[in-house]
Design an enzyme around this catalytic site. Structure first.
Site, PDB file in Angstrom:
ATOM      1  N   HIS A  72       0.834  -1.198   0.000  1.00  0.00           N
ATOM      2  CA  HIS A  72       0.000   0.000   0.000  1.00  0.00           C
ATOM      3  C   HIS A  72       0.871   1.251   0.000  1.00  0.00           C
ATOM      4  CE1 HIS A  72       0.591  -0.708   4.411  1.00  0.00           C
ATOM      5  NE2 HIS A  72       0.685   0.615   4.449  1.00  0.00           N
ATOM      6  N   HIS A 122      -6.235  -2.019   3.501  1.00  0.00           N
ATOM      7  CA  HIS A 122      -6.041  -0.791   2.731  1.00  0.00           C
ATOM      8  C   HIS A 122      -5.058  -0.996   1.583  1.00  0.00           C
ATOM      9  CE1 HIS A 122      -2.686  -0.839   5.442  1.00  0.00           C
ATOM     10  NE2 HIS A 122      -2.319   0.404   5.304  1.00  0.00           N
ATOM     11  N   HIS A 170       4.470   7.253   3.234  1.00  0.00           N
ATOM     12  CA  HIS A 170       5.273   6.031   3.127  1.00  0.00           C
ATOM     13  C   HIS A 170       4.751   5.106   2.039  1.00  0.00           C
ATOM     14  CE1 HIS A 170       2.057   4.487   5.872  1.00  0.00           C
ATOM     15  NE2 HIS A 170       2.282   3.327   5.267  1.00  0.00           N
ATOM     16  N   HIS A 189      -0.090  -1.976  14.781  1.00  0.00           N
ATOM     17  CA  HIS A 189      -1.068  -0.933  14.509  1.00  0.00           C
ATOM     18  C   HIS A 189      -2.395  -1.299  15.164  1.00  0.00           C
ATOM     19  CE1 HIS A 189       1.263   1.405  11.751  1.00  0.00           C
ATOM     20  NE2 HIS A 189       1.275   0.518  10.773  1.00  0.00           N
ATOM     21  N   TYR A 249       8.914   0.845  10.544  1.00  0.00           N
ATOM     22  CA  TYR A 249       9.118   1.939   9.602  1.00  0.00           C
ATOM     23  C   TYR A 249      10.584   2.331   9.557  1.00  0.00           C
ATOM     24  CZ  TYR A 249       4.051   2.796   9.434  1.00  0.00           C
ATOM     25  OH  TYR A 249       2.698   2.678   9.250  1.00  0.00           O
ATOM     26  N   GLU A 253       7.802   1.076   4.860  1.00  0.00           N
ATOM     27  CA  GLU A 253       7.235   0.231   5.907  1.00  0.00           C
ATOM     28  C   GLU A 253       7.322  -1.223   5.481  1.00  0.00           C
ATOM     29  OE1 GLU A 253       3.016  -0.473   8.348  1.00  0.00           O
ATOM     30  OE2 GLU A 253       3.017   0.578   6.413  1.00  0.00           O
TER      31      GLU A 253
END
Length: 314
Positions: free
Chosen positions: A150, A206, A220, A252, A261, A271
Protein backbone atom coordinates in the site's frame (compact mmCIF):
# COMPACT_ATOMS: atom_id res chain seq x y z
CA UNK A 1 -15.68 -3.20 -14.15
CA UNK A 2 -13.39 -2.15 -11.34
CA UNK A 3 -9.97 -1.25 -10.01
CA UNK A 4 -8.17 -4.41 -8.89
CA UNK A 5 -5.16 -3.26 -6.91
CA UNK A 6 -2.25 -0.89 -6.45
CA UNK A 7 -0.08 -1.40 -9.52
CA UNK A 8 3.02 0.67 -8.80
CA UNK A 9 4.52 3.78 -7.28
CA UNK A 10 7.08 5.94 -9.04
CA UNK A 11 9.47 7.25 -6.41
CA UNK A 12 12.02 10.05 -6.65
CA UNK A 13 15.48 9.24 -5.27
CA UNK A 14 18.59 11.41 -5.13
CA UNK A 15 21.27 8.71 -5.42
CA UNK A 16 20.41 5.78 -7.67
CA UNK A 17 23.25 3.54 -6.52
CA UNK A 18 22.32 3.89 -2.85
CA UNK A 19 18.62 3.52 -3.65
CA UNK A 20 19.21 0.31 -5.59
CA UNK A 21 21.23 -1.13 -2.71
CA UNK A 22 18.39 -0.29 -0.33
CA UNK A 23 15.58 -1.79 -2.40
CA UNK A 24 17.43 -4.84 -3.79
CA UNK A 25 20.01 -5.82 -1.16
CA UNK A 26 18.14 -4.71 1.97
CA UNK A 27 14.50 -5.25 0.97
CA UNK A 28 15.25 -8.00 -1.54
CA UNK A 29 13.36 -6.65 -4.56
CA UNK A 30 14.24 -7.85 -8.06
CA UNK A 31 15.26 -5.55 -10.90
CA UNK A 32 13.17 -6.10 -14.03
CA UNK A 33 14.31 -3.34 -16.34
CA UNK A 34 15.54 0.17 -17.04
CA UNK A 35 14.40 2.80 -19.51
CA UNK A 36 16.26 5.42 -21.59
CA UNK A 37 15.52 8.06 -18.95
CA UNK A 38 17.52 6.06 -16.41
CA UNK A 39 14.54 4.93 -14.35
CA UNK A 40 14.85 1.50 -12.73
CA UNK A 41 11.93 -0.94 -12.40
CA UNK A 42 11.64 -3.36 -9.46
CA UNK A 43 9.24 -6.01 -8.20
CA UNK A 44 8.83 -8.29 -5.21
CA UNK A 45 9.50 -12.00 -5.69
CA UNK A 46 5.81 -12.84 -5.21
CA UNK A 47 4.57 -10.39 -7.87
CA UNK A 48 3.77 -11.44 -11.44
CA UNK A 49 3.68 -8.12 -13.30
CA UNK A 50 7.03 -6.69 -14.39
CA UNK A 51 7.27 -4.02 -11.69
CA UNK A 52 5.60 -2.38 -8.72
CA UNK A 53 8.24 0.22 -7.85
CA UNK A 54 9.95 2.71 -10.15
CA UNK A 55 13.04 4.61 -9.02
CA UNK A 56 13.54 7.94 -10.76
CA UNK A 57 16.64 10.09 -10.19
CA UNK A 58 15.73 13.59 -9.03
CA UNK A 59 16.98 16.50 -6.95
CA UNK A 60 14.45 15.88 -4.19
CA UNK A 61 12.73 12.83 -2.76
CA UNK A 62 9.03 12.06 -2.91
CA UNK A 63 6.44 10.49 -5.18
CA UNK A 64 5.94 11.23 -8.89
CA UNK A 65 2.76 9.22 -9.28
CA UNK A 66 0.77 6.25 -8.07
CA UNK A 67 -0.88 3.78 -10.45
CA UNK A 68 -3.72 1.29 -10.07
CA UNK A 69 -4.52 -1.66 -12.31
CA UNK A 70 -7.98 -2.19 -13.82
CA UNK A 71 -9.70 -5.46 -14.72
CA UNK A 72 -9.92 -4.72 -18.45
CA UNK A 73 -8.85 -2.23 -21.07
CA UNK A 74 -12.47 -1.21 -21.70
CA UNK A 75 -12.63 0.04 -18.11
CA UNK A 76 -10.26 2.87 -19.01
CA UNK A 77 -12.94 4.62 -21.06
CA UNK A 78 -15.51 4.20 -18.31
CA UNK A 79 -13.23 5.66 -15.65
CA UNK A 80 -12.07 8.45 -17.98
CA UNK A 81 -15.70 9.51 -18.37
CA UNK A 82 -16.31 9.33 -14.62
CA UNK A 83 -13.24 11.38 -13.76
CA UNK A 84 -14.09 13.99 -16.40
CA UNK A 85 -17.68 14.18 -15.14
CA UNK A 86 -16.27 14.89 -11.69
CA UNK A 87 -14.59 17.97 -13.12
CA UNK A 88 -11.01 16.70 -13.33
CA UNK A 89 -8.87 16.87 -16.46
CA UNK A 90 -8.11 13.45 -17.93
CA UNK A 91 -4.91 12.82 -19.86
CA UNK A 92 -4.80 9.83 -22.22
CA UNK A 93 -1.55 7.94 -22.84
CA UNK A 94 -0.78 5.53 -25.67
CA UNK A 95 0.53 2.03 -25.01
CA UNK A 96 4.16 2.17 -23.95
CA UNK A 97 4.09 5.72 -22.54
CA UNK A 98 3.77 4.07 -19.14
CA UNK A 99 6.65 1.59 -19.19
CA UNK A 100 5.64 -1.99 -20.06
CA UNK A 101 1.97 -0.99 -19.97
CA UNK A 102 -0.86 -0.73 -22.45
CA UNK A 103 -2.75 2.50 -22.83
CA UNK A 104 -3.48 4.44 -19.67
CA UNK A 105 -5.09 7.57 -18.29
CA UNK A 106 -3.86 9.98 -15.66
CA UNK A 107 -5.36 12.81 -13.63
CA UNK A 108 -4.78 14.82 -10.49
CA UNK A 109 -6.46 13.81 -7.25
CA UNK A 110 -8.02 16.63 -5.20
CA UNK A 111 -4.93 16.36 -2.97
CA UNK A 112 -2.69 17.31 -5.92
CA UNK A 113 -1.14 13.86 -6.42
CA UNK A 114 -0.97 12.30 -9.88
CA UNK A 115 -2.78 9.00 -10.35
CA UNK A 116 -2.60 6.64 -13.35
CA UNK A 117 -5.03 3.90 -14.29
CA UNK A 118 -4.04 1.11 -16.67
CA UNK A 119 -5.18 -2.42 -17.46
CA UNK A 120 -2.20 -4.13 -19.09
CA UNK A 121 1.38 -4.57 -17.87
CA UNK A 122 4.03 -6.98 -19.10
CA UNK A 123 3.71 -10.35 -17.37
CA UNK A 124 6.88 -11.95 -15.99
CA UNK A 125 5.49 -14.40 -13.41
CA UNK A 126 6.36 -15.05 -9.80
CA UNK A 127 9.93 -16.02 -8.92
CA UNK A 128 8.65 -19.45 -7.83
CA UNK A 129 6.90 -20.06 -11.14
CA UNK A 130 3.35 -21.35 -11.52
CA UNK A 131 3.86 -25.11 -11.94
CA UNK A 132 4.33 -27.14 -8.74
CA UNK A 133 5.97 -24.13 -7.05
CA UNK A 134 7.98 -24.11 -3.84
CA UNK A 135 6.81 -21.81 -1.03
CA UNK A 136 9.64 -19.35 -1.77
CA UNK A 137 12.50 -19.12 -4.28
CA UNK A 138 16.15 -19.77 -3.53
CA UNK A 139 18.61 -16.90 -3.41
CA UNK A 140 16.41 -14.29 -1.73
CA UNK A 141 18.20 -11.28 -0.28
CA UNK A 142 17.63 -9.11 2.76
CA UNK A 143 14.09 -8.93 4.11
CA UNK A 144 12.72 -10.58 0.92
CA UNK A 145 9.52 -8.53 0.75
CA UNK A 146 6.68 -10.20 -1.14
CA UNK A 147 4.97 -7.28 -2.86
CA UNK A 148 4.16 -3.59 -2.72
CA UNK A 149 1.24 -3.57 -0.31
CA UNK A 150 0.00 0.00 0.00
CA UNK A 151 0.91 3.68 -0.12
CA UNK A 152 0.03 6.58 2.18
CA UNK A 153 -0.23 10.10 0.79
CA UNK A 154 -0.21 13.36 2.74
CA UNK A 155 -2.94 15.78 1.67
CA UNK A 156 -3.13 19.55 2.33
CA UNK A 157 -5.40 20.49 5.23
CA UNK A 158 -6.04 23.78 7.04
CA UNK A 159 -9.09 23.63 9.32
CA UNK A 160 -9.01 27.38 9.95
CA UNK A 161 -9.33 28.06 6.22
CA UNK A 162 -11.80 25.25 5.66
CA UNK A 163 -9.34 23.26 3.53
CA UNK A 164 -9.56 19.48 3.86
CA UNK A 165 -8.30 17.57 0.85
CA UNK A 166 -8.24 14.37 2.91
CA UNK A 167 -12.04 14.43 2.88
CA UNK A 168 -12.21 15.67 -0.73
CA UNK A 169 -9.84 12.99 -1.97
CA UNK A 170 -11.54 10.27 0.07
CA UNK A 171 -14.92 11.24 -1.38
CA UNK A 172 -13.48 11.27 -4.92
CA UNK A 173 -11.92 7.83 -4.48
CA UNK A 174 -15.17 6.38 -3.12
CA UNK A 175 -17.74 8.10 -5.33
CA UNK A 176 -15.83 8.25 -8.61
CA UNK A 177 -13.33 5.37 -8.51
CA UNK A 178 -15.24 2.85 -6.40
CA UNK A 179 -12.90 2.52 -3.41
CA UNK A 180 -14.27 1.43 -0.04
CA UNK A 181 -13.61 3.31 3.18
CA UNK A 182 -12.17 0.86 5.71
CA UNK A 183 -11.13 3.15 8.56
CA UNK A 184 -11.01 6.86 9.33
CA UNK A 185 -9.84 9.30 11.97
CA UNK A 186 -12.32 12.04 12.89
CA UNK A 187 -11.25 15.26 14.60
CA UNK A 188 -12.79 18.51 15.78
CA UNK A 189 -15.13 19.34 18.68
CA UNK A 190 -17.91 17.18 17.23
CA UNK A 191 -15.62 14.71 15.42
CA UNK A 192 -16.87 15.86 12.01
CA UNK A 193 -13.46 16.64 10.45
CA UNK A 194 -11.98 13.69 8.55
CA UNK A 195 -8.28 13.81 9.42
CA UNK A 196 -7.17 10.52 7.84
CA UNK A 197 -8.65 7.62 5.87
CA UNK A 198 -7.74 4.07 4.83
CA UNK A 199 -9.28 2.82 1.59
CA UNK A 200 -9.31 -0.57 -0.09
CA UNK A 201 -10.27 -2.25 -3.35
CA UNK A 202 -9.48 -5.90 -2.64
CA UNK A 203 -9.85 -7.86 0.58
CA UNK A 204 -7.06 -6.36 2.71
CA UNK A 205 -7.50 -3.40 5.07
CA UNK A 206 -6.04 -0.79 2.73
CA UNK A 207 -4.46 -0.19 -0.64
CA UNK A 208 -4.27 3.58 -0.18
CA UNK A 209 -4.20 5.73 2.95
CA UNK A 210 -4.56 9.50 3.27
CA UNK A 211 -3.35 11.77 6.04
CA UNK A 212 -3.42 15.52 6.54
CA UNK A 213 -0.46 17.90 6.47
CA UNK A 214 0.54 21.41 5.41
CA UNK A 215 1.54 20.33 1.88
CA UNK A 216 0.96 17.38 -0.43
CA UNK A 217 3.54 14.62 -0.23
CA UNK A 218 4.36 10.99 0.43
CA UNK A 219 4.12 9.56 3.94
CA UNK A 220 5.27 6.03 3.13
CA UNK A 221 5.23 3.06 0.79
CA UNK A 222 4.71 -0.35 2.38
CA UNK A 223 5.88 -3.86 1.49
CA UNK A 224 4.19 -7.06 2.61
CA UNK A 225 5.76 -9.74 4.80
CA UNK A 226 4.13 -12.91 6.12
CA UNK A 227 3.94 -12.32 9.84
CA UNK A 228 5.46 -10.90 13.03
CA UNK A 229 8.54 -13.09 12.80
CA UNK A 230 9.21 -11.86 9.28
CA UNK A 231 8.80 -8.24 10.39
CA UNK A 232 11.25 -8.82 13.26
CA UNK A 233 13.71 -10.47 10.86
CA UNK A 234 13.26 -7.52 8.51
CA UNK A 235 14.15 -5.13 11.32
CA UNK A 236 17.26 -7.23 12.01
CA UNK A 237 18.23 -6.81 8.35
CA UNK A 238 17.75 -3.05 8.66
CA UNK A 239 20.05 -3.02 11.68
CA UNK A 240 22.63 -5.11 9.88
CA UNK A 241 22.73 -2.59 7.04
CA UNK A 242 22.60 0.41 9.40
CA UNK A 243 19.38 1.70 7.82
CA UNK A 244 17.81 4.69 9.57
CA UNK A 245 14.86 3.23 11.48
CA UNK A 246 11.84 5.38 12.27
CA UNK A 247 9.77 2.93 14.35
CA UNK A 248 10.94 -0.47 15.59
CA UNK A 249 8.52 -3.45 15.31
CA UNK A 250 5.09 -2.44 16.55
CA UNK A 251 1.40 -3.25 16.22
CA UNK A 252 -1.07 -0.93 14.51
CA UNK A 253 -4.47 -0.49 16.08
CA UNK A 254 -5.69 0.88 12.75
CA UNK A 255 -5.64 -2.02 10.23
CA UNK A 256 -4.18 -4.32 13.00
CA UNK A 257 -1.00 -4.73 10.95
CA UNK A 258 2.40 -5.64 12.36
CA UNK A 259 4.91 -3.06 11.29
CA UNK A 260 8.29 -1.40 11.27
CA UNK A 261 9.12 1.94 9.60
CA UNK A 262 12.41 3.15 8.19
CA UNK A 263 13.87 5.51 5.58
CA UNK A 264 15.54 4.90 2.26
CA UNK A 265 18.82 6.79 1.59
CA UNK A 266 16.89 9.73 0.06
CA UNK A 267 14.59 10.10 3.07
CA UNK A 268 11.50 8.40 1.66
CA UNK A 269 9.74 6.54 4.48
CA UNK A 270 9.18 2.81 3.92
CA UNK A 271 7.23 0.23 5.91
CA UNK A 272 7.39 -3.53 6.23
CA UNK A 273 3.80 -4.59 6.95
CA UNK A 274 3.18 -8.07 8.32
CA UNK A 275 0.02 -10.14 8.11
CA UNK A 276 -3.29 -9.16 6.53
CA UNK A 277 -4.64 -7.46 9.66
CA UNK A 278 -8.21 -8.46 8.85
CA UNK A 279 -10.35 -9.33 5.85
CA UNK A 280 -12.04 -6.30 4.33
CA UNK A 281 -15.21 -6.57 2.24
CA UNK A 282 -17.51 -3.99 0.59
CA UNK A 283 -20.22 -4.47 3.22
CA UNK A 284 -17.83 -4.05 6.18
CA UNK A 285 -18.84 -1.12 8.42
CA UNK A 286 -16.28 1.69 8.40
CA UNK A 287 -14.15 1.69 11.55
CA UNK A 288 -13.93 5.16 13.10
CA UNK A 289 -11.25 6.42 15.46
CA UNK A 290 -11.56 9.68 17.36
CA UNK A 291 -8.47 11.83 17.13
CA UNK A 292 -8.01 11.61 20.91
CA UNK A 293 -7.10 7.94 20.39
CA UNK A 294 -4.98 8.45 17.27
CA UNK A 295 -1.69 7.34 18.84
CA UNK A 296 -3.21 4.14 20.15
CA UNK A 297 -4.54 3.61 16.65
CA UNK A 298 -1.14 4.16 15.06
CA UNK A 299 1.08 2.46 17.65
CA UNK A 300 -1.14 0.23 19.74
CA UNK A 301 1.43 -1.01 22.25
CA UNK A 302 2.49 2.36 23.61
CA UNK A 303 -0.13 4.80 22.38
CA UNK A 304 2.27 7.66 23.00
CA UNK A 305 2.62 10.72 20.73
CA UNK A 306 5.41 10.62 18.16
CA UNK A 307 4.91 13.93 16.33
CA UNK A 308 7.74 13.39 13.82
CA UNK A 309 5.90 10.39 12.45
CA UNK A 310 3.20 12.69 11.08
CA UNK A 311 5.23 15.83 10.53
CA UNK A 312 8.18 14.37 8.59
CA UNK A 313 7.46 13.23 5.03
CA UNK A 314 8.71 13.75 1.47
Amino acid sequence: MSIMRLGHVRLRVMDMEKALHHYTEVLGMLESGRDPQGRVYLRGWDEWDSYSLVLSLAERAGVDHIAFKLESDDDLDVFAARVAAAGREVRRHAAGELHDCGRSISFELPSGHTMFLYAEKRFVGKAVGDLNPHPWPDGLKGAAVHWLDHVMLMCPVDPEKGINTVAETTNFLVEVLGFYLGEQVMAGPDHSFQAASWLFRGSKPHDLALGGGPVAGLHHIAFFLDDWNAVLHGADVLGKHKVKIDVTPQRHGITRGQTTYFFDPSGNRCEMFGGMGYMAQPDMPTVTWHVEEIWRGIFFHEGEPKPDFLQVYT
